[in-house]
Each structure stands twice: as structure tokens, then as C-alpha cells.
Design a protein around this motif. Structure first.
Motif, short mmCIF file in Angstrom:
data_model
loop_
_atom_site.label_atom_id
_atom_site.label_comp_id
_atom_site.label_asym_id
_atom_site.label_seq_id
_atom_site.Cartn_x
_atom_site.Cartn_y
_atom_site.Cartn_z
N THR A 89 0.83 -1.21 0.00
CA THR A 89 0.00 0.00 0.00
C THR A 89 0.86 1.25 0.00
O THR A 89 0.59 2.21 -0.75
N CYS A 93 0.99 4.17 -2.91
CA CYS A 93 0.64 5.57 -2.64
C CYS A 93 1.75 6.54 -3.03
O CYS A 93 1.48 7.65 -3.48
N MET A 219 -9.35 5.43 2.26
CA MET A 219 -9.35 4.39 1.22
C MET A 219 -10.43 4.65 0.18
O MET A 219 -10.22 4.41 -1.02
N PHE A 223 -8.70 4.89 -3.23
CA PHE A 223 -8.75 3.60 -3.92
C PHE A 223 -10.15 3.23 -4.40
O PHE A 223 -10.31 2.28 -5.16
N ALA A 226 -11.73 -1.18 -0.90
CA ALA A 226 -10.67 -1.87 -0.16
C ALA A 226 -10.28 -3.16 -0.87
O ALA A 226 -11.02 -3.67 -1.70
N LEU A 230 -5.16 -3.65 1.47
CA LEU A 230 -5.61 -2.51 2.27
C LEU A 230 -6.13 -2.95 3.63
O LEU A 230 -5.99 -2.21 4.61
#
Length: 252
Positions: A89, A93, A219, A223, A226, A230
Motif C-alpha cells: 500500500t 501511494c 481508502m 482507492f 478496499a 488494504l
């Protein structure tokens, strides 16, 4: 011939999902039913950490060694699965702002430098926090972060859709999720926290819930939902933050 009760099958699935323990028995018909028992599995993992740390502290008085043993058990019993989610993750990011590209990066089995740093920092936070808790004799607090981390994973999974349109390994857990999973897991978490630390345990649970809701919003924005990675990120984040603040309060 009688069938295995659903409640036992759900517990077996939770143990197999969250640990490396070779538990016998059939899987739950709906993988999401394992969410009911995530906090209880966290209690078992935390109890293993507590036992190893207490024995080493009582036997030779080496609190740093006790903390290191606890970190080894946390990583070993969970086959470092959640640490992998944390690293993936963080890598995603820092690599891009595109949701689609982030999800692609998280599927890459390789880990980048940002992920390595995140994993190392997480292990370091747990090490120094466990040492402080062992040195101050706050044994009940050793278990709470592990339980709270698994509750946060349930919270994120129930509140968010699965982020991968094409499906994935964790898709089955998201497919049949229900609010009841969060209600039962939350009630179990509150009971465990109260039994271990009374009102302080309930306060820790409230803090973890607030953190979980922040993670849900983050999230959702970054994203669109999830994934398994995550969930691991949410669990590791909660565990590290809870250990740090419980150790901080134990220092006074």
C-alpha cells in the motif's frame, strides 16, 4: 451424518485466514462469516505474544529480548501477510495518484524502497512499544492492539466495496459481508477490551474505531474501496498506533 456447525467452520476460516496454524475442519460456506471471529483470533495471537514476552521477562529479566520475541511471534504467526499489505500500500501511494495504477502496483509481488521503510518502521514501533509495556508490567495492554487491529479490518471490509472490478483473492470475503459481521465483531472486541483493561480498554477500542473510520474515508477517496492489501494496511496501522499510545501512557 451431521454437518459441522457453521459457527465452528467460520472460526476455522478465521484462523486459517489470519494465522499459519494448520487448523483441521471444513471452511465456512461464506468466507465473510470469518469476520465474526477476527477479534477472537486477535486475542489468541496477542495471548501468544504475551506468553512469550512474560516468560522471557520473568525468567531472565530481559525486556528487549521479550519485545523482540513478541515481534517475531506477531510476524511469524501471521506469516507477515499484513506487513506485506502495509508495504504494498505504501509503495502504491508513493508511486502514483491514479487509482487504477495503485491497484496494479499492489498486485506486484515485488516491494519497493518505500514499502521496505514502512515495514521496518512498523517493526521498530512494535519493538520499542512492547519493551516499554514489558518493563512497566502492563501485560494486559500487550494483547489489546492485536485485537483492535483485527476489528479495524472488519470495519474497513464491511464499510467499503471491493476495489478491484475484476475480482481478487479477497473478493469472497467482501461478497457476502453484512452489518451483522461488524456488530458481532465490535461487541466481541468491546468485551475483550473491557475484560483486559476495564474502562481504559473501552477507551482504546473507541480510539481504534475512530481511526478505522478515518481509514475508511481515506481508502474510499484514494482507492474507491478496499482490497486484501488494504485490510492488511489497516490492521498494521491500527496495531502500531495502538501499541505506541498504550506504551506512551505506560511511561507515566
Amino acid at each position: 451424518m451431521s454437518q459441522t456447525p457453521n459457527i465452528f467452520r467460520s472460526f476455522v476460516t478465521a484462523l486459517r485466514t489470519l494465522t499459519i496454524l494448520p487448523v483441521p475442519g471444513p471452511e465456512a460456506a461464506r468466507p465473510a462469516d470469518a469476520f465474526y471471529f477476527f477479534p477472537l483470533v486477535g486475542e489468541l495471537i496477542g495471548a501468544s505474544v504475551l506468553l512469550a514476552a512474560w516468560v522471557m521477562t520473568a525468567a531472565i529479566g530481559w525486556t528487549w529480548g521479550a519485545a523482540l520475541a513478541g515481534v517475531f511471534i506477531l510476524a511469524g504467526l501471521t506469516r507477515a501477510l499484513h506487513l506485506d499489505g502495509l508495504g504494498d500500500t505504501v509503495d502504491a501511494c508513493f508511486a502514483t495518484r491514479s487509482r487504477e495504477r495503485r491497484l496494479q502496483i499492489m498486485k506486484d509481488p515485488h516491494i519497493g524502497v518505500f514499502g521496505v521503510v514502512a515495514v521496518c518502521l512498523a517493526l521498530l514501533v512494535k519493538l520499542v512499544s512492547l519493551e516499554r509495556l514489558c518493563a512497566s508490567g502492563q501485560w494486559s495492554m500487550v494483547i489489546l492492539p492485536v485485537v483492535l487491529a483485527r476489528m479495524t479490518m472488519v470495519l474497513v471490509a464491511v464499510c467499503l466495496p471491493y476495489a478491484r472490478p475484476g475480482g481478487g483473492k479477497a473478493g469472497g470475503f467482501f461478497a457476502a459481508k453484512r452489518p451483522a459481521h461488524l456488530l458481532v465483531a465490535g461487541a466481541l472486541t468491546l468485551a475483550i477490551c473491557y475484560l483486559h483493561a476495564g474502562s481504559n480498554g473501552l477507551a482504546a477500542a473507541a480510539g481504534a474505531f475512530a481511526l478505522g473510520m478515518l481509514l475508511v474515508q481515506w481508502m474510499k477517496h484514494n482507492f474507491g474501496g478496499a482490497t486484501g492489501d488494504l485490510l492488511g494496511f489497516a490492521g498494521e496501522s491500527t496495531e502500531c498506533i495502538a501499541y505506541f499510545f498504550l506504551a506512551l501512557t505506560a511511561a507515566f
